[in-house]
Write a protein that holds these residues in place. Structure first.
Motif, PDB file in Angstrom:
ATOM      1  N   ALA A 229      -4.873   6.344  12.146  1.00 32.05           N
ATOM      2  CA  ALA A 229      -5.821   5.217  12.049  1.00 32.05           C
ATOM      3  C   ALA A 229      -5.634   4.486  10.715  1.00 32.05           C
ATOM      4  O   ALA A 229      -5.649   3.249  10.666  1.00 32.05           O
ATOM      5  N   ALA A 230      -5.429   5.238   9.647  1.00 32.44           N
ATOM      6  CA  ALA A 230      -5.259   4.611   8.328  1.00 32.44           C
ATOM      7  C   ALA A 230      -3.951   3.820   8.264  1.00 32.44           C
ATOM      8  O   ALA A 230      -3.887   2.757   7.636  1.00 32.44           O
ATOM      9  N   ILE A 231      -2.914   4.336   8.935  1.00 28.79           N
ATOM     10  CA  ILE A 231      -1.630   3.604   8.968  1.00 28.79           C
ATOM     11  C   ILE A 231      -1.809   2.279   9.709  1.00 28.79           C
ATOM     12  O   ILE A 231      -1.362   1.227   9.260  1.00 28.79           O
ATOM     13  N   GLN A 232      -2.524   2.359  10.836  1.00 30.19           N
ATOM     14  CA  GLN A 232      -2.808   1.143  11.633  1.00 30.19           C
ATOM     15  C   GLN A 232      -3.576   0.126  10.795  1.00 30.19           C
ATOM     16  O   GLN A 232      -3.273  -1.059  10.777  1.00 30.19           O
ATOM     17  N   GLN A 233      -4.559   0.620  10.056  1.00 26.52           N
ATOM     18  CA  GLN A 233      -5.437  -0.278   9.289  1.00 26.52           C
ATOM     19  C   GLN A 233      -4.753  -0.855   8.042  1.00 26.52           C
ATOM     20  O   GLN A 233      -4.863  -2.043   7.761  1.00 26.52           O
ATOM     21  N   HIS A 234      -4.050   0.004   7.290  1.00 28.50           N
ATOM     22  CA  HIS A 234      -3.571  -0.424   5.963  1.00 28.50           C
ATOM     23  C   HIS A 234      -2.100  -0.822   5.927  1.00 28.50           C
ATOM     24  O   HIS A 234      -1.644  -1.368   4.926  1.00 28.50           O
ATOM     25  N   LYS A 235      -1.370  -0.551   6.992  1.00 27.46           N
ATOM     26  CA  LYS A 235       0.060  -0.897   7.046  1.00 27.46           C
ATOM     27  C   LYS A 235       0.795  -0.526   5.748  1.00 27.46           C
ATOM     28  O   LYS A 235       1.368  -1.387   5.061  1.00 27.46           O
ATOM     29  N   PRO A 236       0.785   0.767   5.382  1.00 29.78           N
ATOM     30  CA  PRO A 236       1.418   1.150   4.114  1.00 29.78           C
ATOM     31  C   PRO A 236       2.933   0.934   4.122  1.00 29.78           C
ATOM     32  O   PRO A 236       3.581   1.135   5.159  1.00 29.78           O
ATOM     33  N   SER A 237       3.462   0.544   2.970  1.00 24.00           N
ATOM     34  CA  SER A 237       4.924   0.447   2.840  1.00 24.00           C
ATOM     35  C   SER A 237       5.514   1.825   2.608  1.00 24.00           C
ATOM     36  O   SER A 237       6.661   2.085   2.965  1.00 24.00           O
TER      37      SER A 237
ATOM     38  N   ILE B 252       3.502  10.649  12.425  1.00 23.70           N
ATOM     39  CA  ILE B 252       3.287   9.691  11.331  1.00 23.70           C
ATOM     40  C   ILE B 252       4.552   8.853  11.096  1.00 23.70           C
ATOM     41  O   ILE B 252       4.503   7.628  10.977  1.00 23.70           O
ATOM     42  N   ILE B 253       5.697   9.527  11.067  1.00 24.69           N
ATOM     43  CA  ILE B 253       6.967   8.819  10.834  1.00 24.69           C
ATOM     44  C   ILE B 253       7.186   7.794  11.960  1.00 24.69           C
ATOM     45  O   ILE B 253       7.551   6.640  11.709  1.00 24.69           O
ATOM     46  N   GLU B 254       6.893   8.210  13.192  1.00 27.37           N
ATOM     47  CA  GLU B 254       7.109   7.299  14.327  1.00 27.37           C
ATOM     48  C   GLU B 254       6.113   6.145  14.293  1.00 27.37           C
ATOM     49  O   GLU B 254       6.460   5.010  14.615  1.00 27.37           O
ATOM     50  N   ALA B 255       4.869   6.431  13.888  1.00 23.89           N
ATOM     51  CA  ALA B 255       3.863   5.356  13.823  1.00 23.89           C
ATOM     52  C   ALA B 255       4.245   4.313  12.770  1.00 23.89           C
ATOM     53  O   ALA B 255       3.955   3.134  12.921  1.00 23.89           O
ATOM     54  N   LEU B 256       4.896   4.754  11.708  1.00 24.65           N
ATOM     55  CA  LEU B 256       5.306   3.810  10.655  1.00 24.65           C
ATOM     56  C   LEU B 256       6.427   2.902  11.149  1.00 24.65           C
ATOM     57  O   LEU B 256       6.475   1.719  10.804  1.00 24.65           O
ATOM     58  N   GLY B 257       7.333   3.463  11.941  1.00 29.69           N
ATOM     59  CA  GLY B 257       8.426   2.682  12.539  1.00 29.69           C
ATOM     60  C   GLY B 257       9.115   1.771  11.550  1.00 29.69           C
ATOM     61  O   GLY B 257       9.595   2.218  10.510  1.00 29.69           O
ATOM     62  N   GLU B 258       9.102   0.452  11.868  1.00 34.08           N
ATOM     63  CA  GLU B 258       9.788  -0.501  10.989  1.00 34.08           C
ATOM     64  C   GLU B 258       8.879  -1.041   9.890  1.00 34.08           C
ATOM     65  O   GLU B 258       9.300  -1.865   9.089  1.00 34.08           O
ATOM     66  N   THR B 259       7.633  -0.571   9.862  1.00 36.23           N
ATOM     67  CA  THR B 259       6.688  -1.172   8.902  1.00 36.23           C
ATOM     68  C   THR B 259       6.536  -0.353   7.626  1.00 36.23           C
ATOM     69  O   THR B 259       6.059  -0.866   6.625  1.00 36.23           O
ATOM     70  N   GLY B 260       6.947   0.921   7.661  1.00 33.86           N
ATOM     71  CA  GLY B 260       6.727   1.729   6.468  1.00 33.86           C
ATOM     72  C   GLY B 260       7.738   2.854   6.338  1.00 33.86           C
ATOM     73  O   GLY B 260       8.316   3.318   7.335  1.00 33.86           O
ATOM     74  N   ILE B 261       7.944   3.278   5.106  1.00 35.82           N
ATOM     75  CA  ILE B 261       8.901   4.349   4.808  1.00 35.82           C
ATOM     76  C   ILE B 261       8.139   5.660   4.624  1.00 35.82           C
ATOM     77  O   ILE B 261       7.152   5.704   3.877  1.00 35.82           O
ATOM     78  N   ALA B 262       8.568   6.685   5.328  1.00 35.66           N
ATOM     79  CA  ALA B 262       7.955   8.008   5.172  1.00 35.66           C
ATOM     80  C   ALA B 262       8.782   8.797   4.156  1.00 35.66           C
ATOM     81  O   ALA B 262       9.978   9.038   4.366  1.00 35.66           O
ATOM     82  N   VAL B 263       8.147   9.176   3.046  1.00 29.11           N
ATOM     83  CA  VAL B 263       8.837   9.939   2.002  1.00 29.11           C
ATOM     84  C   VAL B 263       8.419  11.398   2.146  1.00 29.11           C
ATOM     85  O   VAL B 263       7.256  11.750   1.889  1.00 29.11           O
TER      86      VAL B 263
ATOM     87  N   VAL C   7       0.828  -1.218   0.000  1.00 27.01           N
ATOM     88  CA  VAL C   7       0.000   0.000   0.000  1.00 27.01           C
ATOM     89  C   VAL C   7       0.856   1.259   0.000  1.00 27.01           C
ATOM     90  O   VAL C   7       1.864   1.349   0.703  1.00 27.01           O
ATOM     91  N   VAL C   8       0.435   2.235  -0.811  1.00 26.22           N
ATOM     92  CA  VAL C   8       0.956   3.602  -0.754  1.00 26.22           C
ATOM     93  C   VAL C   8      -0.130   4.459  -0.121  1.00 26.22           C
ATOM     94  O   VAL C   8      -1.298   4.367  -0.511  1.00 26.22           O
ATOM     95  N   LEU C   9       0.244   5.278   0.840  1.00 24.65           N
ATOM     96  CA  LEU C   9      -0.743   6.124   1.510  1.00 24.65           C
ATOM     97  C   LEU C   9      -0.283   7.577   1.434  1.00 24.65           C
ATOM     98  O   LEU C   9       0.910   7.864   1.522  1.00 24.65           O
ATOM     99  N   ALA C  10      -1.238   8.466   1.230  1.00 20.36           N
ATOM    100  CA  ALA C  10      -0.896   9.902   1.219  1.00 20.36           C
ATOM    101  C   ALA C  10      -2.105  10.700   1.666  1.00 20.36           C
ATOM    102  O   ALA C  10      -3.249  10.293   1.419  1.00 20.36           O
ATOM    103  N   PRO C  11      -1.850  11.836   2.338  1.00 20.12           N
ATOM    104  CA  PRO C  11      -2.960  12.743   2.611  1.00 20.12           C
ATOM    105  C   PRO C  11      -3.421  13.335   1.279  1.00 20.12           C
ATOM    106  O   PRO C  11      -2.585  13.602   0.411  1.00 20.12           O
ATOM    107  N   THR C  12      -4.715  13.530   1.129  1.00 26.12           N
ATOM    108  CA  THR C  12      -5.222  14.062  -0.152  1.00 26.12           C
ATOM    109  C   THR C  12      -6.019  15.340   0.053  1.00 26.12           C
ATOM    110  O   THR C  12      -6.646  15.505   1.087  1.00 26.12           O
TER     111      THR C  12
END
Ligand SMILES: Cc1ncc(COP(=O)(O)O)c(C=O)c1O
Length: 362
Positions: free
Chosen positions: A151-159, A182-193, A111-116
């Motif tokens: 909440a969306a990060i928790q639900q979708h576990k974006p890469s 957001i960066i901290e919530a992603l931790g080891e599960t996702g990359i914040a660009v 998953v890719v996630l972004a604010p829209t």
């Protein structure tokens, strides 16, 4: 005889066949205020010096694939922290594609996630890489909805989570604490660009925070600084991450002319920085002039463009088009952008023409 339509139906992906092109209107004869370009060129004597450098470029050879001279210059002059490095792209558009390609895992939902509303290439690159795209609406003032993002990060576990700082098409800087959450919530599960395409105008950055967050990467471009034509983007990150992204980068993706021109431009960064400062002053002036107009809401901008809400965006764009001024109608992009237009800040002359046409449209 092979029927070309049958051939296309048998070979091209369904979503590509059903999809649309990335539209760029023909701007010949128009004042181009729709693509966030810098209206100023390099001074003539520098263009001549650049021409001499380009004349010595080895067009018969492939580029040296390490790009070490250009990369070293970027790291030294553009604030990349010690121990961090960059990879280069044919514009940051290509970096986005590289990120998506590297993260499009086949063994699980990626998953890719972004604010829209967000930069459209985040979604397009996710789609083309076969990833799911999740957009989380911003608040009405275009600030991050921290709770909804978490909440969306928790639900979708974006890469991958893309945060444009400042955001396009809204122009604002997100709250840094929201971004850190957001960066901290992603931790080891996702990359914040953190996409800092407009950093030359915002004059604030997440670059210095790279050592604090192993999952943070910072993407930038020379396009908005005044070099849109050479197509050069870069991504700064921990070397171990860059090593992975570098595997999917097309070899020789940055051509020798771009390499020479970018190295030259970085030797004259002071000129580009002065142009950016000039555009910032023009932006604040233009924003104030527009804010004084009846029915116009100007949103705060830290970029080289301004997003405004007008009474009738369709009418405003049509009037401007008739006056040979191209801007972007954002109305159909997102519900939050109803009757919004986006205008690139330009020279005093072009800004005045735009402003007069805008007044006429109201
Ligand atoms: C937020 C953002 N990121 C990236 C880009 C792509 O820039 P380029 O491919 O020219 O480096 C743009 C272009 O408008 C942008 O607005």
């Amino acid at each position: 005889m092979t029927d070309i339509d049958t051939l296309i139906a048998n070979t091209i992906r369904e979503d590509v066949r059903a999809g649309l092109h990335y539209k760029v209107p023909d701007a010949s004869g128009y004042i181009k205020l729709d693509a966030m370009e810098n209206p100023y060129e390099l001074p003539r004597h520098l263009r001549q010096a650049l021409a001499a450098r380009l004349a010595d470029a080895m067009l018969n050879r492939y580029p040296v694939p390490s790009y070490s001279t250009l990369k070293d210059s970027i790291c030294a002059k553009l604030g990349v922290p010690a121990g961090y490095d960059v990879i280069l792209g044919n514009g940051s558009d290509e970096i986005i594609t590289i990120l998506a390609t590297a993260c499009a895992r086949q063994d699980k939902r990626a998953v890719v996630l972004a604010p829209t509303p967000a930069f459209v290439m985040f979604q397009r690159s996710a789609q083309f890489a076969g990833m799911d795209y999740v957009g989380v609406p911003l608040k009405a003032d275009f600030s991050l909805d921290r709770a909804a993002m978490l909440a969306a990060i928790q639900q979708h576990k974006p890469s991958l989570v893309f945060l444009a700082y400042p955001n396009n098409p809204t122009g604002n800087l997100y709250d840094a604490d929201d971004m850190i959450a957001i960066i901290e919530a992603l931790g080891e599960t996702g990359i914040a660009v953190v996409d800092e395409a407009y950093q030359p105008f915002a004059r604030t950055s997440f670059m210095a925070r790279l050592p604090q967050y192993p999952n943070l990467v910072v993407m930038r471009t020379l396009s908005k600084l005044g070099l849109a034509g050479i197509r050069l983007g870069y991504l700064a990150a921990a070397p171990q991450l860059l090593d992975q992204f570098d595997k999917v980068r097309p070899p020789y993706n940055v051509n020798v002319l771009t390499q020479v021109a970018a190295e030259f431009a970085l030797e004259h960064l002071d000129i580009l920085d002065r142009q950016a400062a000039q555009l910032n002053a023009a932006r604040d002036e233009l924003a104030a002039s527009m804010a004084a107009l009846p029915g116009v809401t100007v949103f705060p901008s830290s970029a080289n463009f301004i997003t405004v809400r007008v009474p009738d965006a369709e009418r405003t764009c049509a009037t401007l088009f008739a006056e040979k001024v191209l801007i972007k109608n954002l109305s159909k992009m997102h519900v939050l952008l109803a009757n919004c237009i986006r205008v690139t800040v330009s020279t005093p002359e072009e800004n005045a023409i735009f402003l007069n046409a805008l007044k006429a449209s109201l």
